[in-house]
Each structure stands twice: as structure tokens, then as C-alpha cells.
Design a protein around this motif. Structure first.
Motif, mmCIF file in Angstrom:
data_model
loop_
_atom_site.group_PDB
_atom_site.id
_atom_site.type_symbol
_atom_site.label_atom_id
_atom_site.label_comp_id
_atom_site.label_asym_id
_atom_site.label_seq_id
_atom_site.Cartn_x
_atom_site.Cartn_y
_atom_site.Cartn_z
ATOM 1 N N UNK A 58 -12.593 9.936 13.579
ATOM 2 C CA UNK A 58 -10.847 10.510 12.977
ATOM 3 C C UNK A 58 -10.957 10.364 11.573
ATOM 4 N N UNK A 59 -11.543 8.989 10.756
ATOM 5 C CA UNK A 59 -11.122 9.254 8.787
ATOM 6 C C UNK A 59 -11.441 7.618 9.228
ATOM 7 N N UNK A 60 -10.539 6.782 10.390
ATOM 8 C CA UNK A 60 -10.014 5.804 10.239
ATOM 9 C C UNK A 60 -10.779 4.867 9.329
ATOM 10 N N UNK A 61 -12.556 4.940 9.201
ATOM 11 C CA UNK A 61 -13.545 4.712 8.032
ATOM 12 C C UNK A 61 -13.556 4.879 7.033
ATOM 13 N N UNK A 62 -13.475 6.406 6.199
ATOM 14 C CA UNK A 62 -13.033 6.428 5.410
ATOM 15 C C UNK A 62 -11.436 6.250 4.916
ATOM 16 N N UNK A 63 -10.684 6.385 5.295
ATOM 17 C CA UNK A 63 -8.938 5.035 5.165
ATOM 18 C C UNK A 63 -9.546 3.908 4.267
ATOM 19 N N UNK A 64 -9.758 3.138 5.344
ATOM 20 C CA UNK A 64 -10.455 1.760 4.539
ATOM 21 C C UNK A 64 -11.155 2.079 3.765
ATOM 22 N N UNK A 65 -12.333 2.249 3.606
ATOM 23 C CA UNK A 65 -12.846 2.110 2.017
ATOM 24 C C UNK A 65 -12.405 2.277 1.555
ATOM 25 N N UNK A 66 -10.848 3.311 1.078
ATOM 26 C CA UNK A 66 -10.367 4.487 -0.310
ATOM 27 C C UNK A 66 -9.819 3.089 -0.550
ATOM 28 N N UNK A 67 -9.280 1.850 0.135
ATOM 29 C CA UNK A 67 -7.913 0.794 0.555
ATOM 30 C C UNK A 67 -9.211 -0.363 -0.803
ATOM 31 N N UNK A 68 -10.052 -0.437 -0.576
ATOM 32 C CA UNK A 68 -11.190 -1.425 -1.602
ATOM 33 C C UNK A 68 -12.206 -0.609 -2.278
ATOM 34 N N UNK A 69 -11.753 0.517 -2.811
ATOM 35 C CA UNK A 69 -12.229 1.751 -3.429
ATOM 36 C C UNK A 69 -14.229 1.775 -3.175
ATOM 37 N N UNK A 70 -14.010 1.673 -1.924
ATOM 38 C CA UNK A 70 -15.632 1.792 -1.979
ATOM 39 C C UNK A 70 -16.219 3.216 -1.844
ATOM 40 N N UNK A 71 -14.933 3.971 -0.863
ATOM 41 C CA UNK A 71 -14.651 6.027 -1.812
ATOM 42 C C UNK A 71 -13.729 6.080 -2.628
ATOM 43 N N UNK A 72 -14.090 6.855 -3.108
ATOM 44 C CA UNK A 72 -12.282 7.530 -3.932
ATOM 45 C C UNK A 72 -11.491 8.436 -3.057
ATOM 46 N N UNK A 121 0.897 -0.935 -0.125
ATOM 47 C CA UNK A 121 0.023 -0.253 -0.291
ATOM 48 C C UNK A 121 1.018 1.062 0.072
ATOM 49 N N UNK A 122 0.647 2.169 -0.667
ATOM 50 C CA UNK A 122 1.266 3.583 -0.885
ATOM 51 C C UNK A 122 0.312 4.578 -0.972
ATOM 52 N N UNK A 123 0.556 5.223 0.112
ATOM 53 C CA UNK A 123 -0.481 6.312 0.126
ATOM 54 C C UNK A 123 0.493 7.876 -0.310
ATOM 55 N N UNK A 124 -0.024 8.697 -0.767
ATOM 56 C CA UNK A 124 1.119 10.030 -0.967
ATOM 57 C C UNK A 124 0.227 10.886 -0.939
ATOM 58 N N UNK A 125 -0.056 11.426 0.223
ATOM 59 C CA UNK A 125 -1.101 13.017 -0.282
ATOM 60 C C UNK A 125 -2.110 12.314 -0.660
ATOM 61 N N UNK A 126 -3.033 11.914 0.812
ATOM 62 C CA UNK A 126 -4.027 11.923 -0.175
ATOM 63 C C UNK A 126 -5.402 12.580 0.920
ATOM 64 N N UNK A 127 -5.762 13.438 0.025
ATOM 65 C CA UNK A 127 -6.371 13.409 0.622
ATOM 66 C C UNK A 127 -8.368 13.381 0.673
ATOM 67 N N UNK A 128 -9.195 12.964 1.080
ATOM 68 C CA UNK A 128 -10.860 12.830 0.763
ATOM 69 C C UNK A 128 -11.547 13.671 1.537
ATOM 70 N N UNK A 129 -12.455 14.872 0.078
ATOM 71 C CA UNK A 129 -13.294 15.509 1.059
ATOM 72 C C UNK A 129 -14.995 14.699 0.291
ATOM 73 N N UNK A 130 -15.478 14.778 1.132
ATOM 74 C CA UNK A 130 -17.684 14.468 1.043
ATOM 75 C C UNK A 130 -17.628 15.662 0.641
ATOM 76 N N UNK A 131 -19.169 15.953 0.205
ATOM 77 C CA UNK A 131 -19.831 16.878 -0.579
ATOM 78 C C UNK A 131 -20.262 17.702 0.229
ATOM 79 N N UNK A 132 -21.317 17.692 1.474
ATOM 80 C CA UNK A 132 -21.377 18.302 2.389
ATOM 81 C C UNK A 132 -19.895 19.459 2.364
ATOM 82 N N UNK A 133 -19.067 19.047 1.976
ATOM 83 C CA UNK A 133 -17.570 19.834 2.782
ATOM 84 C C UNK A 133 -16.949 19.477 3.381
ATOM 85 N N UNK A 134 -17.098 18.070 3.723
ATOM 86 C CA UNK A 134 -16.451 18.117 5.556
ATOM 87 C C UNK A 134 -15.493 16.646 4.794
ATOM 88 N N UNK A 135 -13.525 17.466 5.466
ATOM 89 C CA UNK A 135 -12.441 16.602 5.060
ATOM 90 C C UNK A 135 -12.541 15.212 6.273
#
Length: 230
Positions: free
Chosen positions: A41-55, A4-18
């Protein structure tokens, strides 16, 4: 070798929450990593990115040799075959037996019947449930159901196993049993990433700890401690 390699990964949702802000992280093949931090804290978002549940909103994320920021939608199912996911609430099929629940994960990717008949008992033995293969989920304890969920997640030999609060609904003794199963799987070469609030497990069974707060990595320690009171 980096899995797994993450470089400067940011995840924002439509409601403007980061949810995640500029995450940089490398996880090597065969590591066992606890993902800790307060709720939200962002753990669920982190995990969902890994299996592409979120972009990913911005930055680069690679799992194996697949760039998840460029993956085509039709290739996402193939990516997910190389990743096993275990949830807090098991997500077993209630009308299928233990054997059938695990076999189903092989059937959906088109495995041959003889391969299924060989592999499913092997995996059930690994999680200590070969004697329960004809039972239905409602005949099992919570810990047994979670072990079936783990068997299903690893039956296709994934490179990466993601466990999202796998002991969240279980008592301490059963939680430790589940951890022993996850450690056995890790010893066979599977990379494990486990999001958890269970301080006892993190402090007792030491592995790498990555702590997330407010969408940022604030701590990354080999054989670290939990470090929170929640």
C-alpha cells in the motif's frame, strides 16, 4: 506542536511505480500513530521518507524544524540522531552483548563514556532487560531481542520512534509485551509511528489509525480500528 508535516507528498520510483500519491498529514509531538493497510500500500515508503532513506519526489515533508526536501546529504546523520527506528528483524550486532549493542548507538554519535554508563542501564530497565545486559543476542528470545532493539533506538532520546512491523515475528503474548514497552516510551513524550498488520493490537490498544491504500490516505481516525482482514 507538529512534529511531522506532509504536504502533497508523492513518491515515485524509477520503474515508474508510484508508491505514495499526494499525502497530507500532520502528526503532533507525543502522538502514537498506527500506520495500517494491505501489503504494497505504501507503508514502507512512507516510513523510509521520514528518516530520509528515500527522497520525496514532490511535495513538502518536515520532521521537527527540518525540511527533508531541502536537507543536505551531510546533515542526514544528524537528522537520524533525532529519530529511532525499530525493524521487524531486530538488526542486532551478534558479537556484542545487550549492553554493548545499546551503548554502540551512543558511541557512534560521540557520547562520553560516563554518559553511556549512566544512560544504557536506565534504558535497559525501561524495556525490562537490565538483568540481561551481559547476554549475547543468540542467548535471548525473539521478544527480548526486539526489546534490545527498542532500547538501542531510544537511548539517544529521539523525538520520534518509528517501528516497522515490530511484532511481525512474535507470538501474541510477546507482541503485547512489546506494545507495553512502546506505550511506556510514548508516555514519556516520544512520538511513536508504528506500521503494523497486527489487527489484535490495533483494536485492543487504541491509538490514532492512519490507513494507506494504493499510496493514498483513505482513513485517519482517533482511537480507530484496524479494519482489514489480511
Amino acid at each position: 506542536m507538529a512534529l511531522i508535516e506532509m504536504r502533497d507528498v508523492t513518491k515515485k520510483y524509477r520503474r515508474a511505480s508510484t508508491a505514495l500519491r499526494g499525502i497530507n498529514l500532520m502528526v503532533n509531538q507525543g502522538e502514537f500513530v498506527y500506520l495500517v493497510g494491505p501489503s504494497g500500500a505504501g507503508k514502507s515508503s512512507f516510513i523510509k521518507l521520514l528518516y530520509r532513506e528515500e527522497e520525496v519526489t514532490s511535495g513538502q515533508l518536515k520532521v521537527g524544524n527540518v525540511d527533508l526536501t531541502k536537507i543536505k546529504r551531510r546533515n542526514i546523520p544528524k537528522l537520524r540522531r533525532s529519530i529511532g527506528v525499530v525493524f521487524q528483524d531486530f538488526k542486532l550486532l551478534p558479537t556484542k552483548t545487550v549492553y554493548e549493542n545499546v551503548a554502540f548507538a551512543m558511541q557512534v554519535i560521540g557520547s562520553r563514556r560516563r554518559d553511556i554508563k549512566k544512560r544504557v542501564p536506565e534504558v535497559l530497565e525501561l524495556v525490562g532487560l537490565k538483568h540481561k545486559q551481559r547476554s549475547f543476542p543468540n542467548q535471548l528470545s525473539g521478544g527480548e531481542q526486539q526489546r534490545v532493539a527498542i532500547a538501542r533506538a531510544i537511548v539517544n532520546n529521539p523525538k520520534l520512534l518509528i517501528a516497522d512491523e515490530p511484532t511481525g515475528n512474535l507470538d501474541p503474548e510477546i507482541s503485547m509485551e512489546i506494545m507495553k514497552v512502546l506505550e511506556r516510551i510514548n508516555l514519556q513524550g516520544t512520538t511513536v509511528i508504528m506500521a503494523t498488520h497486527n489487527s489484535q493490537i490495533v483494536n485492543q490498544l487504541r491509538h490514532r489509525v492512519v490507513a494507506i491504500e494504493d499510496g493514498r490516505i483513505v482513513r485517519d481516525e482517533e482511537k480507530g480500528e484496524y479494519g482489514y482482514h489480511d
